[in-house]
Design an enzyme around this catalytic site. Structure first.
Site, PDB file in Angstrom:
ATOM      1  N   GLU A 211     -22.837 -25.378  -3.954  1.00 52.77           N
ATOM      2  CA  GLU A 211     -23.785 -25.330  -2.960  1.00 52.77           C
ATOM      3  C   GLU A 211     -23.868 -25.723  -1.997  1.00 52.77           C
ATOM      4  O   GLU A 211     -24.957 -26.376  -1.763  1.00 52.77           O
ATOM      5  CB  GLU A 211     -25.251 -25.298  -4.040  1.00 52.77           C
ATOM      6  N   GLU A 312     -23.595 -16.540  -8.942  1.00 60.22           N
ATOM      7  CA  GLU A 312     -24.649 -17.392 -10.072  1.00 60.22           C
ATOM      8  C   GLU A 312     -25.686 -16.608  -9.866  1.00 60.22           C
ATOM      9  O   GLU A 312     -26.635 -16.742  -9.164  1.00 60.22           O
ATOM     10  CB  GLU A 312     -24.723 -18.250 -10.248  1.00 60.22           C
TER      11      GLU A 312
END
Length: 383
Positions: A211, A312
């Site tokens: 991320e 995810e």
């Protein structure tokens, strides 16, 4: 995924708040032999074909999961247990942390992969270091599971980018992406890991970061770093795929406040596929909105001619009812080629694996709904 260390059942790592140093980091090379795993006889390197992934000669849609913690396990039998259960369940891809950064070496035997201290970077290739990741790669080869290996965390869990900045300087995350000393240490680690497993068919893809984002930055900051870093990896290893690991637009859906431009990143030649994450509870949106998030990213990948990995996704309750809708949306969207739920859970020799609230466990009703039934749906759709 960002998670609280208080929720982890594994021992937490001690991080010292060392004063920043302006010096260029010195990489301390390993003196321990690297037992690089041998590729499995039946496996082949994963690749892409248009907007599909190809695994061991099979093009299609693939299910998988995340288990960031598996490389930190010290019991080989636990690692084998996880892969036994994954393989028998039909899961094909597992995303793991290939990083574990500290500023002070643990004295309790905890696993760590890299020490950043006094302007130096020391990679731990010992029994409490990368040898643990070695066994993960070895077991994955044996069980036919493909791995996505990530190199650094944006968040502070397991060191993250702040572990670099404490050792080499930098005032904010923008400095991390542009600081020459930090990038030298990061690239040295990337090179060490890539070369360690360069011949392993178990590696599905190398992932730049978990991320990555740059709050308030121009999108060019991240874009330039992605372009430079992915080209660096491809220069080391042309056999494996490369991806970003971005959550896509940060925590604020369809905005650029986190410095990310998903569609623009897909145009980079050395990025093989797109990645995106979904956590409506954390973003202040409703769960039904997630289907729009999925289809919009699928459309961007289809337009770019590259596969999308729904990398995810998770909720802390009603897993089956909510996440099943997302799985179906992904499976039916042109451009999505695989999905990895967050996260896999199992019962290890020490007890249950880490549970951050999004976890559901092998053998549970939720597992039957979101893994067993999902795999069956994928197999039917492929006929």
């Amino acid at each position: 995924m960002k998670f609280s260390q208080a929720l982890l059942s594994l021992a937490s790592l001690a991080l010292a708040a060392a004063l920043p140093h302006a010096s260029t980091p010195v990489y301390t090379p390993s003196t321990t032999p690297s037992p690089t795993p041998t590729p499995s006889a039946s496996g082949s390197f994963a690749t892409t074909s248009g907007i599909q992934f190809v695994i061991d000669g099979e093009a299609g849609y693939f299910p998988g999961s995340n288990a960031y913690w598996i490389g930190f396990l010290k019991n080989n039998s636990d690692v084998d247990l996880v892969f036994d259960h994954m393989a028998s369940s039909g899961l094909r891809i597992l995303r793991v942390w290939g990083f574990n950064d500290v500023n002070t070496a643990p004295t309790d035997g905890s696993v760590y992969f890299q020490l950043h201290q006094d302007g130096k970077s020391t990679i731990n290739t010992g029994k409490d270091g990368l040898q643990r990741l070695d066994y993960v790669v070895h077991s994955a080869e044996k069980h036919g599971i493909k791995l996505i290996i990530n190199f650094v965390n944006y968040w502070d869990d397991y060191g993250g980018m702040n572990a670099y900045m404490r050792a080499y300087g930098g005032g904010d995350k923008a400095d991390w992406f542009e600081n020459e000393g930090i990038q030298a240490a990061y690239q040295a680690y990337v090179e060490a890991v890539v070369k360690r497993y360069i011949n392993s068919t178990a590696v599905f893809a190398w992932e730049l970061a978990n991320e990555p984002r740059c709050t308030g930055c121009e999108p060019s900051v991240l874009h330039n770093w992605i372009e430079k870093t992915s080209a660096f990896i491809k220069g080391l290893d042309e056999k494996h795929l490369v991806c970003i690991g971005d959550g896509s637009d940060g925590s604020y859906p369809f905005q650029y406040t986190e410095g990310s431009d998903f569609a623009a990143a897909l145009t980079i030649d050395t990025i093989d596929f797109g990645t995106f994450h979904l956590y409506p509870d954390s973003w202040g949106t409703n769960n039904d909105w997630g289907k729009l998030w999925i289809t919009s990213h699928a459309a961007a990948c289809a337009a770019a001619g590259k596969p999308c990995l729904f990398e995810e996704y998770g909720v802390t309750s009603n897993h089956c009812a909510i996440e099943k809708q997302w799985q179906n949306a992904a499976l039916n969207a042109t451009g999505i080629a695989a999905d990895l739920y967050w996260q896999y859970g199992d019962t290890l020799s020490s007890g249950p694996s880490p549970d951050d609230g999004n976890t559901f466990y092998y053998g549970s009703e939720e597992f039957e709904c979101l893994v067993t039934n999902h795999v069956e749906t994928i197999e039917r759709s492929a006929k």
